[in-house]
Design a protein around this motif. Structure first.
Motif, PDB file in Angstrom:
ATOM      1  N   ALA A 453      -2.510  -0.560   5.509  1.00 42.37           N
ATOM      2  CA  ALA A 453      -2.729   0.256   6.704  1.00 42.37           C
ATOM      3  C   ALA A 453      -2.688  -0.584   7.972  1.00 42.37           C
ATOM      4  O   ALA A 453      -2.032  -0.211   8.962  1.00 42.37           O
ATOM      5  CB  ALA A 453      -4.058   0.994   6.593  1.00 42.37           C
ATOM      6  N   VAL A 454      -3.384  -1.717   7.984  1.00 39.70           N
ATOM      7  CA  VAL A 454      -3.447  -2.534   9.207  1.00 39.70           C
ATOM      8  C   VAL A 454      -2.115  -3.213   9.499  1.00 39.70           C
ATOM      9  O   VAL A 454      -1.870  -3.628  10.641  1.00 39.70           O
ATOM     10  CB  VAL A 454      -4.575  -3.582   9.115  1.00 39.70           C
ATOM     11  N   ARG A 455      -1.265  -3.309   8.498  1.00 40.05           N
ATOM     12  CA  ARG A 455       0.063  -3.903   8.721  1.00 40.05           C
ATOM     13  C   ARG A 455       1.117  -2.842   8.988  1.00 40.05           C
ATOM     14  O   ARG A 455       2.311  -3.135   9.014  1.00 40.05           O
ATOM     15  CB  ARG A 455       0.467  -4.762   7.524  1.00 40.05           C
ATOM     16  N   GLY A 456       0.669  -1.593   9.170  1.00 47.13           N
ATOM     17  CA  GLY A 456       1.588  -0.528   9.539  1.00 47.13           C
ATOM     18  C   GLY A 456       2.511  -0.080   8.429  1.00 47.13           C
ATOM     19  O   GLY A 456       3.612   0.422   8.692  1.00 47.13           O
ATOM     20  N   LYS A 457       2.087  -0.223   7.190  1.00 44.50           N
ATOM     21  CA  LYS A 457       2.925   0.163   6.047  1.00 44.50           C
ATOM     22  C   LYS A 457       2.296   1.313   5.263  1.00 44.50           C
ATOM     23  O   LYS A 457       2.302   1.336   4.037  1.00 44.50           O
ATOM     24  CB  LYS A 457       3.147  -1.039   5.124  1.00 44.50           C
ATOM     25  N   VAL A 458       1.750   2.269   6.005  1.00 40.44           N
ATOM     26  CA  VAL A 458       1.094   3.414   5.378  1.00 40.44           C
ATOM     27  C   VAL A 458       2.065   4.184   4.489  1.00 40.44           C
ATOM     28  O   VAL A 458       1.685   4.720   3.447  1.00 40.44           O
ATOM     29  CB  VAL A 458       0.519   4.354   6.464  1.00 40.44           C
ATOM     30  N   ALA A 459       3.326   4.230   4.875  1.00 38.00           N
ATOM     31  CA  ALA A 459       4.321   4.978   4.103  1.00 38.00           C
ATOM     32  C   ALA A 459       4.520   4.393   2.711  1.00 38.00           C
ATOM     33  O   ALA A 459       4.984   5.096   1.804  1.00 38.00           O
ATOM     34  CB  ALA A 459       5.657   5.003   4.857  1.00 38.00           C
ATOM     35  N   ASP A 460       4.182   3.126   2.531  1.00 35.14           N
ATOM     36  CA  ASP A 460       4.352   2.485   1.220  1.00 35.14           C
ATOM     37  C   ASP A 460       3.242   2.859   0.241  1.00 35.14           C
ATOM     38  O   ASP A 460       3.357   2.584  -0.951  1.00 35.14           O
ATOM     39  CB  ASP A 460       4.370   0.957   1.369  1.00 35.14           C
ATOM     40  N   LEU A 461       2.180   3.458   0.761  1.00 34.51           N
ATOM     41  CA  LEU A 461       1.035   3.774  -0.079  1.00 34.51           C
ATOM     42  C   LEU A 461       1.202   5.119  -0.764  1.00 34.51           C
ATOM     43  O   LEU A 461       1.548   6.120  -0.121  1.00 34.51           O
ATOM     44  CB  LEU A 461      -0.249   3.803   0.762  1.00 34.51           C
ATOM     45  N   HIS A 462       0.966   5.145  -2.052  1.00 35.39           N
ATOM     46  CA  HIS A 462       0.955   6.403  -2.787  1.00 35.39           C
ATOM     47  C   HIS A 462      -0.268   7.200  -2.326  1.00 35.39           C
ATOM     48  O   HIS A 462      -1.355   6.633  -2.145  1.00 35.39           O
ATOM     49  CB  HIS A 462       0.869   6.127  -4.291  1.00 35.39           C
ATOM     50  N   PRO A 463      -0.131   8.502  -2.108  1.00 36.43           N
ATOM     51  CA  PRO A 463      -1.277   9.307  -1.645  1.00 36.43           C
ATOM     52  C   PRO A 463      -2.521   9.160  -2.523  1.00 36.43           C
ATOM     53  O   PRO A 463      -3.650   9.185  -2.017  1.00 36.43           O
ATOM     54  CB  PRO A 463      -0.732  10.740  -1.694  1.00 36.43           C
ATOM     55  N   LEU A 464      -2.326   8.995  -3.812  1.00 33.87           N
ATOM     56  CA  LEU A 464      -3.473   8.870  -4.713  1.00 33.87           C
ATOM     57  C   LEU A 464      -4.245   7.583  -4.470  1.00 33.87           C
ATOM     58  O   LEU A 464      -5.444   7.509  -4.756  1.00 33.87           O
ATOM     59  CB  LEU A 464      -3.016   8.934  -6.174  1.00 33.87           C
ATOM     60  N   MET A 465      -3.573   6.555  -3.934  1.00 35.07           N
ATOM     61  CA  MET A 465      -4.282   5.316  -3.628  1.00 35.07           C
ATOM     62  C   MET A 465      -5.304   5.547  -2.516  1.00 35.07           C
ATOM     63  O   MET A 465      -6.393   4.966  -2.533  1.00 35.07           O
ATOM     64  CB  MET A 465      -3.299   4.214  -3.230  1.00 35.07           C
ATOM     65  N   TRP A 466      -4.955   6.405  -1.566  1.00 33.94           N
ATOM     66  CA  TRP A 466      -5.917   6.764  -0.523  1.00 33.94           C
ATOM     67  C   TRP A 466      -7.118   7.481  -1.130  1.00 33.94           C
ATOM     68  O   TRP A 466      -8.273   7.194  -0.779  1.00 33.94           O
ATOM     69  CB  TRP A 466      -5.244   7.684   0.512  1.00 33.94           C
ATOM     70  N   VAL A 467      -6.836   8.407  -2.023  1.00 31.69           N
ATOM     71  CA  VAL A 467      -7.909   9.190  -2.651  1.00 31.69           C
ATOM     72  C   VAL A 467      -8.844   8.284  -3.448  1.00 31.69           C
ATOM     73  O   VAL A 467     -10.072   8.350  -3.315  1.00 31.69           O
ATOM     74  CB  VAL A 467      -7.313  10.271  -3.574  1.00 31.69           C
ATOM     75  N   VAL A 468      -8.244   7.407  -4.259  1.00 29.01           N
ATOM     76  CA  VAL A 468      -9.050   6.531  -5.114  1.00 29.01           C
ATOM     77  C   VAL A 468      -9.849   5.538  -4.277  1.00 29.01           C
ATOM     78  O   VAL A 468     -11.023   5.274  -4.557  1.00 29.01           O
ATOM     79  CB  VAL A 468      -8.152   5.791  -6.124  1.00 29.01           C
ATOM     80  N   ALA A 469      -9.215   4.982  -3.245  1.00 33.20           N
ATOM     81  CA  ALA A 469      -9.930   4.040  -2.374  1.00 33.20           C
ATOM     82  C   ALA A 469     -11.123   4.726  -1.710  1.00 33.20           C
ATOM     83  O   ALA A 469     -12.219   4.149  -1.621  1.00 33.20           O
ATOM     84  CB  ALA A 469      -8.990   3.476  -1.315  1.00 33.20           C
ATOM     85  N   ALA A 470     -10.938   5.959  -1.264  1.00 33.07           N
ATOM     86  CA  ALA A 470     -12.034   6.701  -0.642  1.00 33.07           C
ATOM     87  C   ALA A 470     -13.156   6.963  -1.652  1.00 33.07           C
ATOM     88  O   ALA A 470     -14.343   6.852  -1.317  1.00 33.07           O
ATOM     89  CB  ALA A 470     -11.507   8.022  -0.079  1.00 33.07           C
TER      90      ALA A 470
END
Length: 486
Positions: A453-470
């Protein structure tokens, strides 16, 4: 061998794909034996964790006010045996299951203290059912497919270091310091910064022996070392009369004293079976608190198993190009059933054991090894006194060796790529440093999402990675959240 025996052997080979996976029946049996010996301690340890804790009414598990250790041991062995056999037959994977360490302590000291034992075990059953639903809907597999391959490698390496540390600690080679605030280090070598005591010597001999046999490519190296070291432990105990470790005897055997039991066979009692209430906890502590407790159990179990089965598959060379083992869904279904079965039997959530890696190190590649391990667990229902003769100091050198084998995978991580190197580092080191697989995985996931996220590569992240990290953020903050809501 008769023609009928040959046909039977061929049927076993085809069913378990033994030859196809480059193994033999002999290697599978040895692997199953080794896995059993390295995790048989749970039949003794689980009663010690659950048996002395009391619920809100001051009662112990199994009823009454006196510890019911024999009943907990019998229930522990029964569920471990049946579910491990199911893993072998249904999923054809060299993975054994038993009551989860850490999970049982959480149930005993953080859940049961707020409600009755039946209510606490009911939450475990609910957790197992929820995980089963997540498996059947494909969500659990989808999450793991979303994890970058190199982060999966880090999980395997971290688990390797974790089980090596388990081996060193259980043997007394590395000691926890009771009050780390008054010392310069949280752990140290031996009791006083130096090795002392006969059990530690037995462990050291066992470790050197298994290393020597392994580098000489001796078949059955791990099993042979356990047997020889156990015999040596018997001799040591007969001469030195070491006794069991305690506050007055810190140099004693950590778990089992290697002495021939008074009786080999004993009649089992299953007083804990059926001691669960599905909805009692919701009435006792409230819906919100009960759901948070289920969530905590769920998250720990969810990722422990995913990491364990992948680590076992990597060590056995069974992972596909996607980094997933064969029959993934079947493995996860059995594991989910084990969680619910452990609660229904009153012995806490059952889960996959990383100690299965010791059997894989011995050559196990199929579910036949799990069938052997499961059958031995069922035998311990009647032969618990015989299992107790093997001290952990004789069995845990295998964990140290397997830790080394799993550590070798670290070369698959690109340490020049900070986006994966830092999360991988946190994953690897926090597993042994916190004594928790889930903590390491959670820290790695959160760091990976943050860096992307801080390197501006949000598009590279699978949506589920956001869910799991949260979810892991919530997991790490569960205590303040619970305190705030109570």
């Amino acid at each position: 061998m008769s023609n009928q025996s040959t046909i039977a052997a061929g049927g076993i080979d085809r069913y378990f794909k033994i030859t196809e996976r480059g193994s033999t029946v002999g290697r599978e049996v040895r692997g199953g034996l080794v896995t059993f010996f390295t995790m048989a301690y749970i039949v003794v340890l689980n009663p010690l964790i659950l048996g002395f804790a009391t619920d809100e009414d001051g009662k112990v598990l199994g009823g009454g006010t006196a510890p019911n250790l024999a009943a907990i041991a019998a229930g522990t062995a029964l569920v471990a045996g049946l579910l491990t056999i199911l893993m072998g037959v249904v999923a054809n994977y060299p993975l054994a299951l038993a009551t989860g360490l850490g999970l049982n302590a959480f149930v005993a000291f953080s859940i049961a203290s707020q409600m009755t034992w039946a209510d606490a075990m009911g939450l475990v059953v609910i957790e197992g059912v929820v995980i089963l639903v997540l498996v059947l809907t494909g969500f659990r597999e989808a999450v793991f497919h979303a994890v970058p391959p190199q982060l999966k490698i880090a999980i395997s390496v971290g688990i390797g270091l974790f089980i090596a540390l388990i081996g060193f600690v259980d043997a007394g080679f590395v000691r926890r310091i009771p009050d780390a605030a008054n010392t310069t280090v949280p752990v140290q070598l031996g009791q006083t910064g130096q090795l002392s005591g006969w059990p530690v010597l037995v462990f050291a001999v066992g470790l050197l022996l298994v290393i020597a046999l392994w580098v000489r490519h001796v078949k059955g190296a791990i099993l042979i070392s356990i047997i020889i070291t156990t015999v040596f432990a018997f001799v040591v105990e007969a001469i030195a009369d070491v006794g069991k470790a305690s506050a007055d005897n810190p140099k004693g055997w950590s778990l089992n004293v290697p002495a021939w039991p008074d009786k080999i066979v004993d009649t089992p009692h299953f007083d804990t079976l059926g001691e669960f209430s599905l909805l009692g906890s919701f009435q006792n502590v409230g819906v919100v608190t009960a759901l948070l407790l289920v969530f905590t159990l769920l998250l720990a179990d969810f990722f422990d198993t995913m990491g364990t089965m992948t680590a076992i598959g990597a060590e056995a060379g069974l992972l596909g190009e996607d980094g997933m083992p064969p029959n993934t869904r079947r493995i996860l279904v059995v594991d989910s059933l084990a969680a619910a079965a452990g609660g229904a039997a009153g012995v806490s959530s059952n889960t996959s054991y990383i100690e299965s890696a010791s059997g894989v190190g011995e050559g196990a590649r199929t579910g036949l090894a799990s069938v052997v391990t499961g059958a031995l667990f069922l035998l311990t229902i009647f032969l618990a006194p015989l299992v107790a003769i093997i001290p952990s100091e004789a069995a845990v050198p295998a964990l140290v060796l397997v830790g080394f084998l799993m550590m070798q995978q670290v070369k698959g991580i690109d340490w020049d790529d900070l986006e994966i190197a830092i999360p991988a580092f946190l994953t690897i080191v926090l597993m042994p440093f916190t004594y928790s697989i889930s903590v390491g995985i959670g820290a790695g996931f959160i760091a990976y999402v943050l860096i992307k996220a801080v390197r501006g590569k949000v598009a590279d992240l699978h949506p589920l990675m956001w869910v799991v990290a949260a979810l892991f953020v919530v997991y790490f903050c569960i205590n303040p959240i619970t305190s705030w809501l109570s």
